[in-house]
Scaffold this motif. Structure first.
Motif, short mmCIF file in Angstrom:
data_model
loop_
_atom_site.label_atom_id
_atom_site.label_comp_id
_atom_site.label_asym_id
_atom_site.label_seq_id
_atom_site.Cartn_x
_atom_site.Cartn_y
_atom_site.Cartn_z
N THR A 250 0.81 -1.21 0.00
CA THR A 250 0.00 0.00 0.00
C THR A 250 0.85 1.27 0.00
O THR A 250 0.31 2.36 -0.13
CB THR A 250 -0.93 0.02 1.22
N LEU A 251 2.18 1.13 0.17
CA LEU A 251 3.07 2.29 0.15
C LEU A 251 3.38 2.65 -1.30
O LEU A 251 4.05 1.91 -2.01
CB LEU A 251 4.36 1.98 0.91
N ALA A 252 2.89 3.81 -1.73
CA ALA A 252 3.09 4.23 -3.12
C ALA A 252 4.49 4.78 -3.32
O ALA A 252 5.00 5.50 -2.45
CB ALA A 252 2.05 5.29 -3.50
N PRO A 253 5.14 4.48 -4.43
CA PRO A 253 6.48 5.03 -4.68
C PRO A 253 6.40 6.52 -4.98
O PRO A 253 5.40 7.00 -5.52
CB PRO A 253 6.94 4.25 -5.91
N PRO A 254 7.44 7.29 -4.64
CA PRO A 254 7.43 8.73 -4.89
C PRO A 254 7.51 9.08 -6.37
O PRO A 254 7.14 10.18 -6.76
CB PRO A 254 8.66 9.24 -4.13
N GLY A 255 8.00 8.19 -7.19
CA GLY A 255 8.08 8.44 -8.62
C GLY A 255 7.17 7.51 -9.39
O GLY A 255 6.01 7.33 -9.04
N GLU A 256 7.71 6.88 -10.43
CA GLU A 256 6.94 5.95 -11.25
C GLU A 256 7.74 4.66 -11.46
O GLU A 256 8.97 4.66 -11.40
CB GLU A 256 6.64 6.57 -12.62
N ARG A 257 7.00 3.60 -11.71
CA ARG A 257 7.62 2.34 -12.12
C ARG A 257 7.47 2.20 -13.63
O ARG A 257 6.40 2.49 -14.18
CB ARG A 257 6.96 1.13 -11.42
#
Length: 557
Positions: A250-257
């Motif tokens: 549930t922890l969203a990354p600060p950038g993008e994958r």
């Protein structure tokens, strides 16, 4: 050899059937005297299993080897089927085990792959218990087997319901947990079927269901129960670790994958700040950060770069997580440093980030940055090495002892023996587990480090040696080393000095006294690093001294 329906072994005729001992009488063998056999001579395999003739009261002894559930074709079929399932599961486990070191086509796990192996091992354990104690079914085996099956069904639901887990496990992990759950329930069904068959044959051949157990049978039941309790404990730990993974997802990354390498896996890239241009319309360089042994976000390196931007020393920076670290997924095996650079190059191109770059790296990240520089010679305007690893130390990274330790730790990582207590008793958060102090405990991290270990002295060594030959000699270079590491290891000191020669344009070489390997963790280290970074970013300020204003970067919720 015991004769038909309890007749005497010495060949004498049985007593008249008018006075039989009824089943369950005081006779020690629970058998009735038998009339003269209709078959002359000793009984054979066929005649001894025939039911008594109509009106006949003779039965076999319960201890007779002929009294067995294997007389039923359904029981024999289940045993053969269990053997087949065990062989299939073992071959599947072998394939999964090999995939850790060399991923077969279409079988790459974007997660660690260790959960898949754990489910296969658990299934093998279940099936072996069912085989070894096949003819001695018991209630504890059924109950404990059902508990294992229910817990595995919960695992299956979690993987299918949480999109991040489903993506990381892929079809391989999903198939493994479904197979494990089905086999566990199959073992329960087998146990009940054998119990039914045993009762049926005892009633048919002895006239009653046998309630006694020999000492050997009691020992077998105890052994099977203990093994099943262990399997239950393993399943509970697997479930708890999977719940933590679902929480971390549930922890969203600060950038993008971004998908790379033919959409086989995703890597995480984040850029902070807006693009800027000078008076001539040329793009101002972006700092590309390459972390060391730990994820960039958790080591404090990204905090240092963030503060450099806040202080105006740099205008913009990007950082990424190598495959298997923090928010990035695991790559197929084998995987070298050059393959990681191919991944970040592809991700940056997809993101529309085309430089120019100033490369900042620490620890083993220096190997990756130097390979990146050799493959992007026109886009790299400076290299900043912070106590980085020299290529002559790759034998330490690739040592067999370290590799075995990483493999063994990875194999038991799904049990969460360190992650679960840390979460329960130490209050470790999602951030701690994904990229912070506890990130080294994850299966993804351990597999990434094992991949790094396996090719350190082969593929990676070849790639960095080629990079050194390709590196343009006029690229600006700054090297800052740890005073603590210099005092601890004289060989490290010599190799740090050698790193200053990878180009002919050395702007500065500093040894920060009292600073650890992660130089930015001391105030003096941060001041030196930011001053040199400013000089590399803007050579016109090379004679100025930068005073850092250290702030903590705000974290995501």
């Amino acid at each position: 050899m015991v004769t038909l329906w309890g007749s005497k072994q010495n060949g004498e005729q049985g007593e008249d059937d008018s006075s039989p001992n009824p089943p369950g009488s005081s006779d020690g063998e629970h058998s009735r005297p038998n009339t003269r056999s209709r078959h002359q001579g000793d009984p054979d395999e066929r005649t001894r299993l025939l039911p008594p003739p109509p009106g006949h009261g003779g039965y076999l002894s319960p201890d007779d080897p002929a009294v067995t559930p294997y007389n039923l074709w359904s029981v024999r079929a289940l045993r053969h089927l269990t053997v087949i399932f065990t062989i299939i599961t073992f071959l599947w486990w072998v394939l999964l085990f090999i995939s850790i070191f060399a991923s077969p086509p279409s079988m790459n796990s974007r997660g660690s792959g260790y959960f898949d192996i754990s489910y296969a091992l658990l299934t093998i354990g279940n099936l072996l218990v069912a085989l070894i104690f096949f003819s001695i079914p018991s209630t504890p085996m059924s109950v404990l087997g059902m508990v294992v099956g229910v817990m595995l069904l919960i695992n299956m639901i979690l993987i299918l319901a949480v999109s991040r887990l489903r993506a990381e496990e892929g079809w391989v992990g999903t198939a493994s947990v479904i197979w494990a759950a089905l086999m566990s329930l199959y073992c329960v069904l087998t146990n009940k079927t054998v119990r039914w068959g045993k009762k049926e044959e005892e009633e048919r051949l002895t006239g009653r269901e046998e309630t006694r157990r020999s000492l050997r049978e009691w020992c077998a039941v105890l052994t099977a129960s203990v093994i099943m309790v262990v399997l239950v404990a393993v399943t509970v730990l697997l479930t708890a670790t999977l719940i933590l993974r679902a929480r971390d997802a549930t922890l969203a990354p600060p950038g993008e994958r971004y998908f790379v390498d033919g959409d086989k896996y995703q890597v995480h890239v984040a850029c902070v700040g807006d693009r800027r241009y000078d008076d001539q319309g040329e793009a101002i360089p972006t700092v590309l950060v390459e972390g060391g042994e730990e994820p960039t976000e958790g080591s404090g390196l990204e905090d240092f770069i963030y503060n450099a931007r806040v202080n105006g020393t740099i205008a913009r920076y990007c950082y990424w997580d190598r495959p298997g670290l923090a928010f990035s997924e695991n790559a197929p095996s084998p995987h070298s440093a050059g393959m990681s650079i191919d991944a970040i190059s592809e991700a940056l191109a997809i993101a529309g980030e085309d430089g120019p770059w100033i490369l900042v790296s620490a620890g083993i990240g220096g190997i990756y940055s130097r390979i990146f520089s050799s493959r992007h010679v026109r886009d790299v305007q400076g290299i900043f090495l912070i106590d980085t690893l020299h290529e002559d130390f790759l034998h330490r990274v690739g040592s067999p002892t370290r590799g075995f330790f990483l493999w063994a730790w990875g194999m038991i990582s799904p049990l969460g023996l360190d992650r679960i207590p840390a979460a329960v008793f130490k209050g470790r958060t999602r951030e701690d587990r994904v990229y912070g102090p506890s990130s080294y405990q994850s299966g993804k991290y351990l597999k990434a480090k094992l991949q790094e270990n396996l090719v350190a002295e082969s593929f990676t060594k070849s790639e960095i040696m080629s990079a050194r030959r390709i590196q343009p000699p006029d690229t600006p270079l700054v090297v800052v080393s740890s005073g603590v590491m210099m005092k601890k290891d004289k060989e490290w000191e010599k190799k740090q000095e050698d790193l200053t020669k990878i180009t002919d344009n050395l702007l500065a070489y500093d040894v920060v006294s009292g600073a650890p390997h992660e130089v930015w963790r001391t105030l003096k280290g941060r001041e030196v690093l930011e001053q040199r970074l400013g000089e590399l970013f803007n050579p016109k300020k090379s004679n100025t001294t930068v005073k850092t204003a250290w702030k903590l970067k705000p974290r995501q919720d």
